[in-house]
Design a protein around this motif. Structure first.
Motif, PDB file in Angstrom:
ATOM      1  N   ASN A 185       0.807  -1.220   0.000  1.00  0.00           N
ATOM      2  CA  ASN A 185       0.000   0.000   0.000  1.00  0.00           C
ATOM      3  C   ASN A 185       0.838   1.267   0.000  1.00  0.00           C
ATOM      4  OD1 ASN A 185      -1.624  -2.123   2.073  1.00  0.00           O
ATOM      5  ND2 ASN A 185      -2.748  -1.344   0.313  1.00  0.00           N
ATOM      6  N   ASP A 186       1.967   1.221   0.667  1.00  0.00           N
ATOM      7  CA  ASP A 186       2.882   2.363   0.640  1.00  0.00           C
ATOM      8  C   ASP A 186       4.300   1.833   0.530  1.00  0.00           C
ATOM      9  OD1 ASP A 186       3.888   4.940   0.717  1.00  0.00           O
ATOM     10  OD2 ASP A 186       3.956   5.013   2.903  1.00  0.00           O
ATOM     11  N   CYS A 187       4.951   2.162  -0.556  1.00  0.00           N
ATOM     12  CA  CYS A 187       6.328   1.729  -0.809  1.00  0.00           C
ATOM     13  C   CYS A 187       7.246   2.925  -0.579  1.00  0.00           C
ATOM     14  CB  CYS A 187       6.464   1.214  -2.237  1.00  0.00           C
ATOM     15  SG  CYS A 187       8.169   0.836  -2.715  1.00  0.00           S
ATOM     16  N   ARG A 188       8.194   2.765   0.303  1.00  0.00           N
ATOM     17  CA  ARG A 188       9.077   3.878   0.664  1.00  0.00           C
ATOM     18  C   ARG A 188       9.808   4.437  -0.557  1.00  0.00           C
ATOM     19  NH1 ARG A 188      10.844   5.301   5.759  1.00  0.00           N
ATOM     20  NH2 ARG A 188      12.774   6.518   5.869  1.00  0.00           N
ATOM     21  N   VAL A 189      10.268   3.543  -1.428  1.00  0.00           N
ATOM     22  CA  VAL A 189      11.005   3.982  -2.617  1.00  0.00           C
ATOM     23  C   VAL A 189      10.088   4.721  -3.582  1.00  0.00           C
ATOM     24  CG1 VAL A 189      12.269   3.193  -4.651  1.00  0.00           C
ATOM     25  CG2 VAL A 189      12.733   2.165  -2.412  1.00  0.00           C
ATOM     26  N   GLN A 190       8.939   4.120  -3.885  1.00  0.00           N
ATOM     27  CA  GLN A 190       8.032   4.733  -4.859  1.00  0.00           C
ATOM     28  C   GLN A 190       7.413   6.026  -4.320  1.00  0.00           C
ATOM     29  OE1 GLN A 190       8.384   3.694  -7.682  1.00  0.00           O
ATOM     30  NE2 GLN A 190       8.031   1.511  -8.005  1.00  0.00           N
ATOM     31  N   SER A 191       7.114   6.056  -3.037  1.00  0.00           N
ATOM     32  CA  SER A 191       6.542   7.273  -2.455  1.00  0.00           C
ATOM     33  C   SER A 191       7.534   8.426  -2.512  1.00  0.00           C
ATOM     34  CB  SER A 191       6.110   7.015  -1.007  1.00  0.00           C
ATOM     35  OG  SER A 191       5.007   6.135  -0.962  1.00  0.00           O
ATOM     36  N   ALA A 192       8.817   8.114  -2.297  1.00  0.00           N
ATOM     37  CA  ALA A 192       9.846   9.156  -2.384  1.00  0.00           C
ATOM     38  C   ALA A 192       9.928   9.707  -3.805  1.00  0.00           C
ATOM     39  CB  ALA A 192      11.192   8.593  -1.947  1.00  0.00           C
ATOM     40  N   ARG A 193       9.834   8.817  -4.790  1.00  0.00           N
ATOM     41  CA  ARG A 193       9.857   9.267  -6.183  1.00  0.00           C
ATOM     42  C   ARG A 193       8.628  10.126  -6.491  1.00  0.00           C
ATOM     43  NH1 ARG A 193      13.322   6.753  -9.674  1.00  0.00           N
ATOM     44  NH2 ARG A 193      11.901   7.118 -11.419  1.00  0.00           N
ATOM     45  N   ASP A 200       6.899   6.232 -11.385  1.00  0.00           N
ATOM     46  CA  ASP A 200       7.227   5.021 -10.637  1.00  0.00           C
ATOM     47  C   ASP A 200       8.486   4.369 -11.205  1.00  0.00           C
ATOM     48  OD1 ASP A 200       4.986   5.275  -9.049  1.00  0.00           O
ATOM     49  OD2 ASP A 200       3.775   3.856 -10.199  1.00  0.00           O
ATOM     50  N   TYR A 201       9.299   3.823 -10.307  1.00  0.00           N
ATOM     51  CA  TYR A 201      10.421   3.014 -10.765  1.00  0.00           C
ATOM     52  C   TYR A 201       9.864   1.684 -11.276  1.00  0.00           C
ATOM     53  CZ  TYR A 201      14.289  -0.251 -10.640  1.00  0.00           C
ATOM     54  OH  TYR A 201      15.199  -1.216 -10.975  1.00  0.00           O
ATOM     55  N   PRO A 202      10.253   1.244 -12.470  1.00  0.00           N
ATOM     56  CA  PRO A 202       9.709   0.003 -13.039  1.00  0.00           C
ATOM     57  C   PRO A 202      10.321  -1.242 -12.380  1.00  0.00           C
ATOM     58  CG  PRO A 202      11.335   0.940 -14.526  1.00  0.00           C
ATOM     59  CD  PRO A 202      11.170   1.929 -13.407  1.00  0.00           C
ATOM     60  N   CYS A 203       9.723  -1.661 -11.286  1.00  0.00           N
ATOM     61  CA  CYS A 203      10.313  -2.729 -10.467  1.00  0.00           C
ATOM     62  C   CYS A 203       9.699  -4.107 -10.723  1.00  0.00           C
ATOM     63  CB  CYS A 203      10.185  -2.378  -8.986  1.00  0.00           C
ATOM     64  SG  CYS A 203       8.487  -2.058  -8.444  1.00  0.00           S
ATOM     65  N   CYS A 229       2.272  -4.225 -11.034  1.00  0.00           N
ATOM     66  CA  CYS A 229       3.515  -3.723 -10.453  1.00  0.00           C
ATOM     67  C   CYS A 229       4.138  -2.774 -11.474  1.00  0.00           C
ATOM     68  CB  CYS A 229       4.460  -4.891 -10.142  1.00  0.00           C
ATOM     69  SG  CYS A 229       5.995  -4.416  -9.314  1.00  0.00           S
ATOM     70  N   PRO A 230       4.627  -1.619 -11.045  1.00  0.00           N
ATOM     71  CA  PRO A 230       5.204  -0.666 -12.001  1.00  0.00           C
ATOM     72  C   PRO A 230       6.215  -1.325 -12.937  1.00  0.00           C
ATOM     73  CG  PRO A 230       5.067   0.333  -9.834  1.00  0.00           C
ATOM     74  CD  PRO A 230       4.689  -1.115  -9.671  1.00  0.00           C
ATOM     75  N   PRO A 231       6.110  -1.050 -14.242  1.00  0.00           N
ATOM     76  CA  PRO A 231       5.406   0.084 -14.861  1.00  0.00           C
ATOM     77  C   PRO A 231       3.920  -0.121 -15.127  1.00  0.00           C
ATOM     78  CG  PRO A 231       6.571  -1.147 -16.538  1.00  0.00           C
ATOM     79  CD  PRO A 231       6.928  -1.794 -15.225  1.00  0.00           C
ATOM     80  N   ASP A 232       3.309  -1.195 -14.620  1.00  0.00           N
ATOM     81  CA  ASP A 232       1.868  -1.370 -14.796  1.00  0.00           C
ATOM     82  C   ASP A 232       1.117  -0.216 -14.120  1.00  0.00           C
ATOM     83  OD1 ASP A 232       2.458  -3.809 -15.962  1.00  0.00           O
ATOM     84  OD2 ASP A 232       2.086  -4.953 -14.123  1.00  0.00           O
ATOM     85  N   PRO A 233      -0.020   0.179 -14.681  1.00  0.00           N
ATOM     86  CA  PRO A 233      -0.858   1.162 -13.975  1.00  0.00           C
ATOM     87  C   PRO A 233      -1.410   0.539 -12.698  1.00  0.00           C
ATOM     88  CG  PRO A 233      -2.023   0.260 -15.876  1.00  0.00           C
ATOM     89  CD  PRO A 233      -0.608  -0.236 -15.970  1.00  0.00           C
ATOM     90  N   ASP A 236      -4.541   4.236  -6.539  1.00  0.00           N
ATOM     91  CA  ASP A 236      -3.820   5.058  -5.570  1.00  0.00           C
ATOM     92  C   ASP A 236      -3.532   4.328  -4.264  1.00  0.00           C
ATOM     93  OD1 ASP A 236      -3.773   7.203  -7.307  1.00  0.00           O
ATOM     94  OD2 ASP A 236      -5.603   8.114  -6.488  1.00  0.00           O
ATOM     95  N   ASP A 237      -4.298   3.266  -3.972  1.00  0.00           N
ATOM     96  CA  ASP A 237      -4.149   2.639  -2.654  1.00  0.00           C
ATOM     97  C   ASP A 237      -3.137   1.497  -2.629  1.00  0.00           C
ATOM     98  OD1 ASP A 237      -5.745   1.022  -4.207  1.00  0.00           O
ATOM     99  OD2 ASP A 237      -7.114   0.471  -2.586  1.00  0.00           O
ATOM    100  N   TRP A 238      -2.477   1.200  -3.747  1.00  0.00           N
ATOM    101  CA  TRP A 238      -1.343   0.277  -3.713  1.00  0.00           C
ATOM    102  C   TRP A 238      -0.416   0.514  -4.903  1.00  0.00           C
ATOM    103  CZ3 TRP A 238      -1.303  -2.836  -8.038  1.00  0.00           C
ATOM    104  CH2 TRP A 238      -2.518  -3.263  -8.579  1.00  0.00           C
ATOM    105  N   PHE A 239       0.847   0.149  -4.683  1.00  0.00           N
ATOM    106  CA  PHE A 239       1.847   0.273  -5.745  1.00  0.00           C
ATOM    107  C   PHE A 239       2.028  -1.044  -6.490  1.00  0.00           C
ATOM    108  CE2 PHE A 239       3.025   3.948  -3.174  1.00  0.00           C
ATOM    109  CZ  PHE A 239       3.265   4.899  -4.155  1.00  0.00           C
ATOM    110  N   CYS A 240       1.975  -2.151  -5.757  1.00  0.00           N
ATOM    111  CA  CYS A 240       2.029  -3.456  -6.409  1.00  0.00           C
ATOM    112  C   CYS A 240       1.133  -4.416  -5.645  1.00  0.00           C
ATOM    113  CB  CYS A 240       3.461  -3.997  -6.505  1.00  0.00           C
ATOM    114  SG  CYS A 240       4.223  -4.459  -4.935  1.00  0.00           S
TER     115      CYS A 240
END
Length: 248
Positions: A185-193, A200-203, A229-233, A236-240
């Motif tokens: 729900n909240d990724c420290r790396v992606q939130s910083a970006r 988003d970093y394509p992880c 998972c990024p680069p997928d759309p 807002d409530d999760w990154f992957c």
């Protein structure tokens, strides 16, 4: 840094202290290289068995001597000063250790990226996860005394104890008897970006390795499916998000 010294006896106090730090670093790297070589020679499963055995013996020996030298007690393998800490301070130390791990991971990535480019950094990163995920799963199973095949409940416990579990916000959803969905729900790396206005970093390539290898190391019957998972759309409530299914 100690270029004017011809022998350790010529070092001053600060230089000797720097040497001590370097000796600890060499010990850590040597420990990791032993594991890497045993894995190369005998495979991951055997290497993990030997790693746990060697780590236990090595830790006991090293802490026995360090505790005597530095004057602290040991209680069931735990340094007394840790047990003497206030609960909030021990939790803060736990979280700082996790953040230090994440910082080290990022520094390695950036070091390779700045010298060799993004593709090389991603290639090394993905390969590193193929080694780290099974190790972390095995380490957590040992820590929690999980059985060989702990099923989905065991996987949920193990996911909560990953290093990422202490730096990110995650949740379990859409649970059935045979599957559940894990969301970051909240990724420290992606939130910083995101705060910096970056994409988003394509992880995803790393995530496919990270989560599938981790789940399989917890229980070989569990399969992993990437929901997004990024680069997928993503919403807002999760990154992957990842679906784990227990096979027969």
């Amino acid at each position: 840094m100690l270029k004017n010294a011809n022998s350790p006896d010529e070092l001053d106090k600060k230089e000797t202290a720097r040497l001590v730090v370097d000796l600890f670093h060499r010990t850590i790297v040597h420990h990791a290289l032993w594991f890497a070589e045993v894995k190369h020679q005998m495979g991951m499963d055997r290497a993990l068995e030997f790693l746990h055995a060697a780590t236990k013996k090595s830790y006991d020996v090293q802490m026995h001597h360090l505790s005597k030298l530095l004057g602290f007690s040991m209680d069931d393998g735990i340094p007394g000063p840790l047990l003497a800490m206030e609960d909030k301070d021990l939790i803060a130390l736990r979280d700082r250790a996790a953040k230090n791990w994440l910082a080290g991971d990022g520094i390695w990535f950036q070091t390779i990226e700045s010298a060799e480019g993004l593709n090389e950094a991603k290639r090394c990163n993905d390969s590193c996860w193929a080694q780290f995920s099974p190790f972390e799963a095995s380490s957590i199973k040992k820590l929690l005394d999980l059985p060989e095949s702990p099923g989905l409940e065991g996987l949920k416990k193990a996911l909560a104890f990953r290093v990422y579990g202490f730096v990110n916000e995650q949740s379990f959803n859409d649970e059935t008897p045979d599957s559940f969905v894990f969301q970051m729900n909240d990724c420290r790396v992606q939130s910083a970006r995101k705060r910096k206005g970056l994409q988003d970093y394509p992880c995803k390539s790393a995530g496919l390795v990270e989560y599938s290898y981790f789940a399989r190391a917890v229980d070989k019957r569990i399969t992993t499916e990437c929901i997004g998972c990024p680069p997928d759309p993503h919403p807002d409530d999760w990154f992957c998000a990842w679906k784990f299914t227990l096979g027969k």
